[in-house]
Scaffold this active site. Structure first.
Site, PDB file in Angstrom:
ATOM      1  N   GLU A  44       0.798  -1.234   0.000  1.00  0.00           N
ATOM      2  CA  GLU A  44       0.000   0.000   0.000  1.00  0.00           C
ATOM      3  C   GLU A  44       0.832   1.286   0.000  1.00  0.00           C
ATOM      4  O   GLU A  44       0.580   2.194   0.788  1.00  0.00           O
ATOM      5  CB  GLU A  44      -0.961  -0.007   1.198  1.00  0.00           C
ATOM      6  CG  GLU A  44      -1.887  -1.204   1.183  1.00  0.00           C
ATOM      7  CD  GLU A  44      -2.789  -1.321   2.426  1.00  0.00           C
ATOM      8  OE1 GLU A  44      -2.697  -0.469   3.315  1.00  0.00           O
ATOM      9  OE2 GLU A  44      -3.586  -2.275   2.463  1.00  0.00           O
ATOM     10  N   HIS A  72     -10.465  -5.839  -2.404  1.00  0.00           N
ATOM     11  CA  HIS A  72     -11.542  -5.615  -1.433  1.00  0.00           C
ATOM     12  C   HIS A  72     -12.636  -4.831  -2.157  1.00  0.00           C
ATOM     13  O   HIS A  72     -12.538  -3.613  -2.301  1.00  0.00           O
ATOM     14  CB  HIS A  72     -11.028  -4.806  -0.239  1.00  0.00           C
ATOM     15  CG  HIS A  72     -10.007  -5.517   0.590  1.00  0.00           C
ATOM     16  ND1 HIS A  72     -10.325  -6.626   1.353  1.00  0.00           N
ATOM     17  CD2 HIS A  72      -8.689  -5.296   0.788  1.00  0.00           C
ATOM     18  CE1 HIS A  72      -9.237  -7.044   1.990  1.00  0.00           C
ATOM     19  NE2 HIS A  72      -8.229  -6.257   1.658  1.00  0.00           N
ATOM     20  N   ASN A 125       2.107  -5.265  -3.083  1.00  0.00           N
ATOM     21  CA  ASN A 125       0.695  -5.568  -2.813  1.00  0.00           C
ATOM     22  C   ASN A 125      -0.076  -4.275  -2.543  1.00  0.00           C
ATOM     23  O   ASN A 125       0.390  -3.409  -1.799  1.00  0.00           O
ATOM     24  CB  ASN A 125       0.636  -6.468  -1.559  1.00  0.00           C
ATOM     25  CG  ASN A 125      -0.725  -7.065  -1.290  1.00  0.00           C
ATOM     26  OD1 ASN A 125      -1.293  -7.726  -2.159  1.00  0.00           O
ATOM     27  ND2 ASN A 125      -1.253  -6.859  -0.098  1.00  0.00           N
ATOM     28  N   GLU A 153      -6.374 -10.615  -1.254  1.00  0.00           N
ATOM     29  CA  GLU A 153      -7.214 -10.347  -0.062  1.00  0.00           C
ATOM     30  C   GLU A 153      -8.674 -10.240  -0.467  1.00  0.00           C
ATOM     31  O   GLU A 153      -9.415  -9.377   0.033  1.00  0.00           O
ATOM     32  CB  GLU A 153      -6.765  -9.053   0.629  1.00  0.00           C
ATOM     33  CG  GLU A 153      -5.292  -9.044   1.015  1.00  0.00           C
ATOM     34  CD  GLU A 153      -4.842  -7.775   1.736  1.00  0.00           C
ATOM     35  OE1 GLU A 153      -5.694  -6.978   2.183  1.00  0.00           O
ATOM     36  OE2 GLU A 153      -3.616  -7.580   1.848  1.00  0.00           O
TER      37      GLU A 153
END
Ligand code: G3I
Length: 302
Positions: free
Chosen positions: A127, A206, A169, A235
């Site tokens: 991130e 997400h 990621n 995720e």
């Protein structure tokens, strides 16, 4: 196949889930975990605040419990995560400049060394890009140590653990037209052209009404793969757990040769970080939801 893991394996892929160490004593949870999944990500236990709570004092108890459970079941493990602006221990939150840079690199080296040769991949950096239309890096204490902090982290991870795939990621990098997606793409392209060691890109995925599953998702996965990296869905959760959307995400991964596998971010809805959205494949009692069947059918070519 009759389980997610066995069905994914038919095309050489894995099917994973986030695992919390404190749920390894829940027999319903462990029963589903052992039956369905072939890859595990520690939901919190390998993060910086968990593994280095005090500077220079490393703590691997909960993370090692997860790795040991996974190995005992023949599952593999995605390491998550070595360098991140969030879930930093207090001592690190208060650091800056060259002291922080050294502390971050030491953390990467120590933790990657502890797990050397044991993991399938590491989310080396998590991130690091800003949301919105700027395409800029996210401001953080790590970013303020210099724009090259990401490549420095990847080089340290490669030195410590040369045989584990090293991933970048992030979330909201799913829509090919978004500035954040393009910014990460440009970084990966630059890393590949300069020989910075990067092997994979994780798409957290997400999805909810504010960040919906985009129609360009498959284009995004295949475009990154064309840079010479693997891609992984790391995720996955979908607010409301639409079976159609879960099926489409699965088919998109299967359509991209370098999409290695899919990890959902928890087992039962009650295990989710956003349980109010009922975003997962099993209900709170551990029953398979319609979305489970959609994923299973997609994995089996349906
Ligand atoms: O363990 C402590 C407990 O001792 C304490 O009493 C309690 C009180 O707040 O907090 C507990 O820690 C919580 C931890 O989850 C374990 O349950 C933290 O407050 C809470 O912030 C933490 O949330 C995690 C979140 O990352 C933190 O950023 C979620 O479980 C985890 O699912 C979530 O995962 C992230 C990925 O790592 C990166 N991508 C986004 C994803 C969802 O936010």
């Amino acid at each position: 196949g009759t389980t997610l893991g066995a069905s994914a394996a038919e095309s050489g892929r894995y099917f994973g889930t986030a695992v919390a160490a404190n749920k390894l004593s829940d027999s319903t949870y462990v029963g589903i975990l052992n039956r369905e999944f072939t890859m595990v990500t520690a939901e919190n236990e390998m993060k910086i605040d968990a593994t280095e709570p005090n500077q220079g004092q490393f703590s691997y108890g909960n993370a090692d419990r997860i790795v040991s459970h996974a190995k005992g079941q023949g599952m593999r493990v995605r390491g998550h995560t070595l360098a991140w602006h969030s879930q930093q221990p207090g001592w690190m939150q208060n650091m800056s400049g060259s002291a922080l840079r050294s502390a971050m690199l030491n953390h990467v080296t120590q933790v990657a060394t502890h797990y050397k040769g044991q993991l399938y991949s590491w989310d080396v950096v998590n991130e690091a890009f800003a949301d919105g239309s700027s395409g800029a890096r996210r401001d953080s204490n790590l970013q303020r140590t210099g724009n090259d902090w990401i490549e420095a982290a990847f080089r340290a991870a490669r030195s410590a653990d040369p045989d584990t795939k090293l991933c970048y990621n992030d979330y909201n990098t799913d829509d090919w037209g978004q500035a954040k997606t393009q910014a990460v793409y440009n970084m990966v392209r630059d890393f590949k052209s300069r020989g910075v060691p990067i092997d994979c890109v994780g798409f957290q995925s997400h999805f909810n009404s504010g960040s919906p599953y985009p129609s360009s998702y498959r284009t995004t996965l295949s475009s990154f793969a064309a840079l010479g990296v693997d891609v992984q869905i790391t995720e996955l959760d979908i607010a409301g757990a639409s079976g159609t959307t879960y099926g489409n995400v699965t088919k998109d991964c299967l359509a991209v040769a370098r999409c290695n596998g899919i990890t959902v971010w928890g087992i039962r809805d009650s295990d989710s970080w956003r349980s109010g959205d009922s975003p997962l494949l099993f209900d709170g009692s551990g029953n398979k939801k319609a979305a489970y069947t959609s994923v299973l059918n997609a994995l089996n070519g349906g």
